[in-house]
Design an enzyme around this catalytic site. Sequence first.
Site, PDB file in Angstrom:
ATOM      1  NE  ARG A  77      -2.398   0.088   3.420  1.00 23.43           N
ATOM      2  CZ  ARG A  77      -2.909  -0.168   4.612  1.00 23.43           C
ATOM      3  NH1 ARG A  77      -4.131  -0.544   4.723  1.00 23.43           N
ATOM      4  NH2 ARG A  77      -2.192  -0.049   5.712  1.00 23.43           N
ATOM      5  CE  LYS A 184      10.426 -18.278  12.816  1.00 22.07           C
ATOM      6  NZ  LYS A 184      10.075 -17.129  13.605  1.00 22.07           N
ATOM      7  CG  HIS A 214      15.879 -18.742   8.698  1.00 24.32           C
ATOM      8  ND1 HIS A 214      15.047 -18.465   9.752  1.00 24.32           N
ATOM      9  CD2 HIS A 214      17.121 -18.415   9.124  1.00 24.32           C
ATOM     10  CE1 HIS A 214      15.757 -17.976  10.758  1.00 24.32           C
ATOM     11  NE2 HIS A 214      17.022 -17.931  10.414  1.00 24.32           N
ATOM     12  CE  LYS A 218      20.328 -20.368  10.548  1.00 26.45           C
ATOM     13  NZ  LYS A 218      21.056 -19.112  10.530  1.00 26.45           N
ATOM     14  CD  GLU A 252      18.171 -15.010  18.336  1.00 26.36           C
ATOM     15  OE1 GLU A 252      18.362 -14.439  17.265  1.00 26.36           O
ATOM     16  OE2 GLU A 252      17.046 -15.180  18.823  1.00 26.36           O
ATOM     17  CG  HIS A 276      14.206 -21.796  13.792  1.00 22.65           C
ATOM     18  ND1 HIS A 276      13.621 -21.820  12.563  1.00 22.65           N
ATOM     19  CD2 HIS A 276      14.292 -20.485  14.128  1.00 22.65           C
ATOM     20  CE1 HIS A 276      13.365 -20.573  12.162  1.00 22.65           C
ATOM     21  NE2 HIS A 276      13.765 -19.754  13.102  1.00 22.65           N
ATOM     22  CE  LYS A 374      14.591 -13.360  20.128  1.00 19.58           C
ATOM     23  NZ  LYS A 374      15.100 -13.521  18.768  1.00 19.58           N
TER      24      LYS A 374
HETATM   25  C1  BG6 Z   1      13.816 -16.059  13.475  1.00 15.54           C
HETATM   26  C2  BG6 Z   1      13.211 -15.567  14.760  1.00 15.54           C
HETATM   27  O1  BG6 Z   1      13.088 -17.126  12.951  1.00 15.54           O
HETATM   28  O2  BG6 Z   1      15.149 -16.481  13.699  1.00 15.54           O
HETATM   29  C3  BG6 Z   1      14.043 -14.487  15.391  1.00 15.54           C
HETATM   30  O3  BG6 Z   1      11.904 -15.067  14.522  1.00 15.54           O
HETATM   31  C4  BG6 Z   1      15.484 -14.928  15.506  1.00 15.54           C
HETATM   32  O4  BG6 Z   1      13.524 -14.124  16.664  1.00 15.54           O
HETATM   33  C5  BG6 Z   1      15.996 -15.450  14.172  1.00 15.54           C
HETATM   34  O5  BG6 Z   1      16.248 -13.814  15.937  1.00 15.54           O
HETATM   35  C6  BG6 Z   1      17.392 -15.995  14.292  1.00 15.54           C
HETATM   36  O6  BG6 Z   1      17.870 -16.387  13.046  1.00 15.54           O
HETATM   37  P1  BG6 Z   1      19.424 -16.625  12.807  1.00 15.54           P
HETATM   38  O7  BG6 Z   1      19.489 -17.175  11.419  1.00 15.54           O
HETATM   39  O8  BG6 Z   1      20.089 -15.308  12.979  1.00 15.54           O
HETATM   40  O9  BG6 Z   1      19.843 -17.603  13.845  1.00 15.54           O
END
Ligand code: BG6
Length: 522
Positions: A77, A184, A214, A218, A252, A276, A374
């Site tokens: 939009r 997702k 994703h 990897k 993370e 994941h 996190k």
């Molecule tokens: C995502 C999550 O799927 O993966 C995020 O929604 C997360 O919260 C991210 O930070 C981490 O991805 P990667 O590839 O950096 O480990």
Amino acid sequence: MSDAATPAVTCAGAPADWQNPLRDKRDKRMPRIAGPCGVVIFGVTGDLATKKLMPAIYDLANRGLLPPTFALIGFARRDWKDQDFGDIVLTAVKAHARTPFRQEVWDRLAEGIRFVEGAFDDDAAFGRLADTLKKLDAERGTGGNHAFYLSIPPKAFPQVLEQLSTSGLATKPDGCWSRVVIEKPFGHNLKSAEELNTLVNSVFPESSVFRIDHYLGKETVQNILALRFANQLFDPIWNAHYVDHVQITMAEDIGLGGRGGYYDGVGAARDVIQNHLLQLLALTAMEEPVNFSPDELQAEKIKVLSATRLVAPLDDNTSRGQYTAGWQGNEQAVGLLEEEGFSQTSTTETYAAITLDVDTRRWAGVPFYLRTGKRLGRRVTEIALVFKRAPHLPFDDTMTDELGKNALVIRVQPDEGITLRFGSKVPGHAMEVRDVNMDFSYGSAFAEDSPEAYERLILDVLLGEPSLFPVNQEVELAWKILDPALENWASHGKPEPYESGGWGPESAFEMLRRSGREWRRP
Ligand code: BG6
């Protein structure tokens, strides 16, 4: 809707699908190049599109893996012309692409960039989108093949899917394809995931649905299969006779400032354990597939996920936490409740740990501990198989004081590789045994750079190769495993606080301590 003047769709060059036996006979080391096609991105103004999708498309073009006639269409939009959208893509590419910028590659890509202005509830906008795609088919040669990438909030899925259906974009004549790519979160519990699957499958057949996880794109995650099934060394010890427990960690160091809109009310377990981490568990615990065709691979993942369940009682065998202020290295970090975009009363967890049993002959009695958080001490994702102690140690206790349990660690990221930890004699006259590490590192073993996960996954969508995309049943099984923990936590109010820069809440440490185990300190 399309007008009478729009040229007819010409289906051309759609890549053969996986059922084609000739395809399986080709040399899989050859580069795979997508046939004529276009990608439509819904959600082009979002972070994911800017940081990952648009750069990955450029990287694919730069590596010669996209057809010269490729088209990229943005839908949003915004009052943009094609050129404005092109400038946005260019900025994203320059800031985030993995491969170097090459003007000639960009110029060719830019010729196929289009923008369609519209809202998801605007039927006319989807008509304009259909017209744009038909023109590209006829004039640029995209062959009537289109992937629709839904990089949008889940609440918009139903509307966009319905529009794709009613505008005729979801169904194609023989020889052309139409695929949908879904980011997702895929639902927020089993029930909503089932409803979403029913909806998606009412518009697209399952073979045209590509759910993105994703992590499966990897390099190190794919290497789990190579490590396990291309070697003779590991399989004999990959079971309950030798393995004491398995730890899967995704830590993370980043916080969640600015991501409240997505994350508040979702939390760590739904964000990454449901997808994941349970996928990592499936690849680690599954049996050998008959071959690597998508069906066989998925069959094994489905089997092992069906055998996986949370260990009771849940209060002792799960843990959840929320970060508070603290020091991350030499930077001061605020707590979640002070982060922009989060409600002051948020009960969203930023740390989650669960204990799972895999009820199969291979894994009976071996706990799988999964944790994510996190604002932890360091960014690291790893899978560690921690082995039982030798049944007998013919040494004095003092000689083996510093001997831990052997471990095989798949280092998913960063510093991708594999570590084997075992005891070794300390040099000197005395017999003293201490843990040492033997490391394999991608960086030093191979000269090639790994493609980004999104490069691989987008290319697989365009090639119609579904192996790296979880099917509906996998997604539902993952929710079925996790739901009891989510429901239990929901009845408990606030998560336990933990300090930024640390390794999570006390209850997570206690979860392992109860059985005499401890988390690895990555
Ligand atoms: C995502 C999550 O799927 O993966 C995020 O929604 C997360 O919260 C991210 O930070 C981490 O991805 P990667 O590839 O950096 O480990």
